[in-house]
Design a protein around this motif. Structure first.
Motif, PDB file in Angstrom:
ATOM      1  N   GLU A 386       3.852   6.202 -10.754  1.00  0.00           N
ATOM      2  CA  GLU A 386       3.723   6.632 -12.065  1.00  0.00           C
ATOM      3  C   GLU A 386       4.067   8.242 -11.766  1.00  0.00           C
ATOM      4  OE1 GLU A 386       3.958   5.815 -14.973  1.00  0.00           O
ATOM      5  OE2 GLU A 386       3.985   3.624 -14.243  1.00  0.00           O
ATOM      6  N   TRP A 387       3.400   8.889 -10.744  1.00  0.00           N
ATOM      7  CA  TRP A 387       3.343  10.657 -10.402  1.00  0.00           C
ATOM      8  C   TRP A 387       4.891  10.888  -9.948  1.00  0.00           C
ATOM      9  CZ3 TRP A 387       3.336  12.721  -5.495  1.00  0.00           C
ATOM     10  CH2 TRP A 387       3.486  13.994  -5.417  1.00  0.00           C
ATOM     11  N   SER A 388       5.316   9.797  -9.018  1.00  0.00           N
ATOM     12  CA  SER A 388       6.433  10.297  -8.333  1.00  0.00           C
ATOM     13  C   SER A 388       7.621   9.646  -9.163  1.00  0.00           C
ATOM     14  CB  SER A 388       6.466   9.723  -6.776  1.00  0.00           C
ATOM     15  OG  SER A 388       6.491   8.290  -6.785  1.00  0.00           O
ATOM     16  N   GLY A 389       7.577   8.677  -9.827  1.00  0.00           N
ATOM     17  CA  GLY A 389       8.839   8.288 -10.443  1.00  0.00           C
ATOM     18  C   GLY A 389       9.542   7.326  -9.899  1.00  0.00           C
ATOM     19  N   GLY A 390       9.036   6.777  -8.588  1.00  0.00           N
ATOM     20  CA  GLY A 390       9.705   5.909  -7.580  1.00  0.00           C
ATOM     21  C   GLY A 390       8.965   5.427  -6.900  1.00  0.00           C
ATOM     22  N   TRP A 391       9.549   4.700  -5.926  1.00  0.00           N
ATOM     23  CA  TRP A 391       8.765   3.679  -4.882  1.00  0.00           C
ATOM     24  C   TRP A 391       8.542   4.555  -3.357  1.00  0.00           C
ATOM     25  CZ3 TRP A 391       5.320   0.420  -6.824  1.00  0.00           C
ATOM     26  CH2 TRP A 391       5.678  -0.297  -7.682  1.00  0.00           C
TER      27      TRP A 391
END
Length: 436
Positions: A386-391
């Motif tokens: 959620e924080w980074s917006g990716g994996w």
């Protein structure tokens, strides 16, 4: 022509037959220690309609078993010192059967019943290495048990839908039916598991329990672990084994919680992602059997313990960077090394303990604190996503954790073996101060 007589106690035929029954009992116990969790995970979408569960409580339902694992781990050794190990495991399976029934057949008890099921599972689980140690089991014994965990998880997830159809669409009975193998396992382990440690340290014949009096364990590095009275919390090897078990469990729960979501984001269909998640478990079954066997070789263990952590890190990066067409291969490789880590974590409890009582205490510490740490895995991975917006960030963080797993493995196979009692207590099976 006269009827053949059964083997007499003390003969090699009697010992072989008894060993076979103990192995069967351990395998059945291990298979029973995962379906209570995976059956619920596989039917999450039906719980609101089937039991009127508030959808906001689904994350809590998923976290309850792991929370119960961490809270209830000391109960296994505590109960074993009062009933004997075999009967303690039998009592835990009886409690598991009761929990499986009441959580789906009594309105309003789905959450507390699931917590009780998790506590019962952990009570039995921490005693499995003690039974292996007391019977002087080889790596094949530990491998059989760890494979049983994986097989039970796969059966629970894979059979819940067919069972629901067989019971006329009743989800409650499809979940409750798993009480039957728990009852069978309780009966069998109660009959065969008593040499794993009665309160007086003897078996049913009145002699010393098998495996009693093991006061020294040679480490992978050649050092000897002498029995002593040092508290478990002050023994470095105990903390290293606990760290190894906790870190591999944390990685496992993080991967199983988010792998399907990640694969969908990479372009897989929901059905294909679910299939790859199942493949992750199935691919690891042989590794969970073989890892404890290979760990029994001292030279292999020295490299295997740290090496597995590095392989897990590489496999995680492989899954992150591989194209869709290669995910079957990469997810399978991740399942293999991840399951090998679990098998090694269970094996280290047996290999690095000085005797059956020490194995039980080390098992309670490593699994109790380890699963408490493991509960942070899904939460941490989800937060980073959620924080980074990716994996990318979650996977690199998990890879870094796998490097820490390698460090823990390096430390776990060196130094003195774990012992919580004096040589006399280890031999006689005197109770240690372990509370529930």
């Amino acid at each position: 022509m006269g009827q053949a007589r059964p083997p007499r106690r003390g003969t090699s035929a009697y010992a072989a037959r008894r060993t076979a029954w103990v192995l069967v009992a351990l395998a059945l116990v291990s298979i029973n220690l995962r379906p209570a969790i995976t059956t619920i995970a596989g039917t999450m979408g039906q719980l609101q309609a089937g039991f009127g569960l508030d959808p906001h409580l689904l994350p809590l339902l998923g976290a309850l078993p792991v929370l119960a694992f961490g809270v209830s781990a000391p109960c296994g050794p505590w109960l074993a010192r009062r009933l004997g190990t075999g009967r303690a495991v039998a009592a835990a399976l009886l409690a598991l059967a009761a929990a499986l029934l009441v959580r789906v057949l009594v309105p309003g008890l789905l959450l507390p019943g699931t917590f009780l099921a998790g506590a019962s599972i952990m009570t039995a689980s921490v005693l499995v290495p003690q039974i292996v140690k007391a019977n002087r089991g080889t790596g094949w014994w530990t491998g059989l048990c760890t494979m049983g965990f994986g097989l039970g998880a796969a059966l629970g997830a894979g059979l819940v839908q067919p069972l629901q159809q067989a019971f006329g669409g009743s989800l409650a009975w499809a979940l409750a039916v798993w009480a039957v193998p728990a009852l069978i396992g309780a009966a069998l382990i109660d009959r065969t598991g008593q040499t794993a440690g009665r309160p007086d340290g003897t078996d049913r014949t009145g002699g010393p329990a098998s495996g009693a009096g093991l006061q020294e364990t040679t480490t992978a590095g050649g050092a000897k672990g002498e029995s002593g009275t040092i508290p478990l919390r002050k023994q470095r090897t105990a903390w290293a084994v606990t760290a190894f078990f906790g870190l591999q469990a944390m990685l496992y729960f993080a991967v199983t919680s988010w792998l399907a979501v990640f694969l969908v984001s990479k372009g897989q269909t929901a059905a294909d992602a679910a299939g790859l998640l199942a493949w992750f478990s199935v691919a690891g079954l042989p590794a969970s059997l073989l890892a404890p066997v290979l760990a029994g070789r001292r030279v292999v263990l020295k490299f295997m313990a740290p090496g597995l952590g590095l392989l897990v890190a590489a496999a995680l990066i492989g899954v992150l960077t591989a194209p869709v067409a290669m995910q079957f291969v990469m997810v399978g490789l991740l399942g293999i090394v991840q399951s090998a880590g679990f098998g090694l974590g269970m094996a280290l409890v047996v290999i690095r303990s000085a005797g059956p009582q020490s194995a039980g205490s080390l098992s309670a510490m490593s699994q109790g604190l380890g699963f408490a740490l493991a509960s942070l895995g899904p939460l941490g991975a989800g937060f980073l996503h959620e924080w980074s917006g990716g994996w990318d960030v979650p996977f690199w963080a998990l890879a870094a954790e796998a490097v820490l797993l390698a460090v823990a493995g390096f430390l776990a196979v060196r130094g003195r073996a774990v012992s919580v009692e004096s040589a006399e207590a280890e031999h006689l099976g005197e109770p240690a101060a372990v509370g529930c």
